[in-house]
Design an enzyme around this catalytic site. Structure first.
Site, mmCIF file in Angstrom:
data_model
loop_
_atom_site.group_PDB
_atom_site.id
_atom_site.type_symbol
_atom_site.label_atom_id
_atom_site.label_comp_id
_atom_site.label_asym_id
_atom_site.label_seq_id
_atom_site.Cartn_x
_atom_site.Cartn_y
_atom_site.Cartn_z
ATOM 1 N N TYR A 94 -1.835 -0.799 10.200
ATOM 2 C CA TYR A 94 -1.967 -1.057 8.764
ATOM 3 C C TYR A 94 -0.607 -0.712 8.063
ATOM 4 O O TYR A 94 0.039 -1.532 7.172
ATOM 5 C CB TYR A 94 -3.233 -0.424 8.170
ATOM 6 C CG TYR A 94 -3.247 -0.702 6.539
ATOM 7 C CD1 TYR A 94 -3.844 -1.795 6.258
ATOM 8 C CD2 TYR A 94 -3.162 0.326 5.638
ATOM 9 C CE1 TYR A 94 -4.052 -2.190 4.934
ATOM 10 C CE2 TYR A 94 -3.356 0.021 4.402
ATOM 11 C CZ TYR A 94 -3.918 -1.413 3.947
ATOM 12 O OH TYR A 94 -4.097 -1.487 2.618
ATOM 13 N N ALA A 151 2.698 -0.281 8.990
ATOM 14 C CA ALA A 151 3.627 -0.935 9.395
ATOM 15 C C ALA A 151 3.454 -2.406 8.582
ATOM 16 O O ALA A 151 4.420 -3.050 8.337
ATOM 17 C CB ALA A 151 3.765 -1.126 10.922
ATOM 18 N N SER A 152 2.457 -3.136 8.667
ATOM 19 C CA SER A 152 2.253 -4.396 8.106
ATOM 20 C C SER A 152 2.500 -4.296 6.659
ATOM 21 O O SER A 152 3.034 -5.233 5.983
ATOM 22 C CB SER A 152 0.800 -4.990 8.457
ATOM 23 O OG SER A 152 -0.028 -4.417 7.716
ATOM 24 N N LYS A 153 1.887 -3.208 5.893
ATOM 25 C CA LYS A 153 2.005 -3.186 4.427
ATOM 26 C C LYS A 153 3.504 -2.616 4.329
ATOM 27 O O LYS A 153 3.866 -3.166 3.046
ATOM 28 C CB LYS A 153 1.139 -2.005 3.950
ATOM 29 C CG LYS A 153 -0.314 -2.784 3.843
ATOM 30 C CD LYS A 153 -0.573 -3.749 3.024
ATOM 31 C CE LYS A 153 -1.887 -4.345 2.902
ATOM 32 N NZ LYS A 153 -2.171 -5.717 2.158
ATOM 33 N N SER A 185 0.756 -1.171 -0.068
ATOM 34 C CA SER A 185 -0.062 -0.135 -0.122
ATOM 35 C C SER A 185 0.758 1.288 -0.111
ATOM 36 O O SER A 185 2.042 1.151 0.616
ATOM 37 C CB SER A 185 -0.844 -0.162 1.277
ATOM 38 O OG SER A 185 -1.553 1.344 1.167
ATOM 39 N N ILE A 211 -8.369 3.099 -3.063
ATOM 40 C CA ILE A 211 -9.253 2.214 -3.991
ATOM 41 C C ILE A 211 -10.676 1.976 -3.569
ATOM 42 O O ILE A 211 -10.920 1.820 -2.237
ATOM 43 C CB ILE A 211 -8.599 0.793 -4.195
ATOM 44 C CG1 ILE A 211 -6.977 1.200 -4.569
ATOM 45 C CG2 ILE A 211 -9.233 0.180 -5.363
ATOM 46 C CD1 ILE A 211 -6.856 1.720 -5.846
#
Length: 247
Positions: free
Chosen positions: A156, A158-160, A143, A189
């Site tokens: 979100y 950090a995970s992406k 992302s 999106i």
């Protein structure tokens, strides 16, 4: 057709980008293991109609990404089919947004479990199958939030970011074995995930975009198709932004 006689494993097929990838890959000639968290009547009817219309095999595989044993069982199901796995598309993800001081460690761990750890576990299993053929293509969904950061989305982002870093490392490890690894980094999106974002977050993102609108899942799927296909045979280790110029 770009994917004729190829087989893909796609996660997150129930909706959004994952559903768009499933539909596009089938139209382009691929058989698809369509991975979802749960079975719904709507999804079953959609898969049956898709398979009938395009004459391709669409095999639903249901498992919880927070359950390592379920991921292992899903991988065994795919292995037992004896199909040659050409592509893995890691789409599934969740967002549990909160400002840092209000974020719980449980939320952070849960987001990483779904968005990163589970995807890496499934990737390990699928790479073993690809190595048998000395060829494969993996496309991860990161992302722009993982690349740029965004207030209120630490878990979100950090995970992406981890998915983006893993893409680079996996590419370095697997390229000599014939497996390409790339990622897309979507912007804003039009999916169920962005529908719950606050107006503040959405406005901040869209104000910074050269094309001031939400993108569509299909627009992301088109880029994933390119990276997964042999058209991108000299492309690996890339994080391709699909973000309307936000960056």
């Amino acid at each position: 057709m770009l994917l004729e006689n190829k087989t893909a494993v796609v996660t997150g097929c129930l909706q959004g980008i994952g559903r768009a990838v499933l539909d596009l890959f089938v139209r382009e000639g691929a058989d698809v293991f369509a991975c979802c968290q749960k079975e719904t009547e709507e999804f079953k009817e959609h898969v049956d109609a898709l398979s009938k219309e395009y004459g391709r095999e669409v095999i639903p595989v249901y498992f919880d990404l927070k359950d390592a044993d379920a991921i292992r069982d899903a991988a065994r199901t795919i292995q037992k089919s004896r199909k040659k796995i050409d592509m893995l598309i890691n789409v599934a993800g969740i967002a549990d947004d909160a400002y840092f001081q209000m974020m719980s460690m449980e939320s952070l761990k849960n987001t990483f479990e779904v968005n990163f750890f589970s995807q890496m576990l499934l990737t390990q299993y699928m790479v073993k199958l690809m190595l048998r053929n000395k060829k494969g293509s993996i496309v991860n969904v990161s992302s722009v939030i993982g690349l740029d950061g965004n207030a209120g989305q630490l878990a979100y982002s950090a995970s992406k970011a981890a998915m983006a870093a893993a893409t680079k490392t996996l590419s370095a490890e697997l390229a000599e074995k014939g497996i390409r690894v790339n990622a897309v980094a979507p912007g804003v999106i039009d999916t169920a995930m962005t529908s719950v974002l606050s107006e503040e977050i959405l406005d901040r993102q869209l104000r910074n975009a050269d094309i001031p609108r939400k993108g569509t899942p299909q627009e992301v799927a088109d880029v994933i198709l390119y990276l997964a296909s042999d058209r991108a045979s000299y492309v690996t280790g890339q994080i391709l932004r699909v973000d309307a110029g936000i960056g």
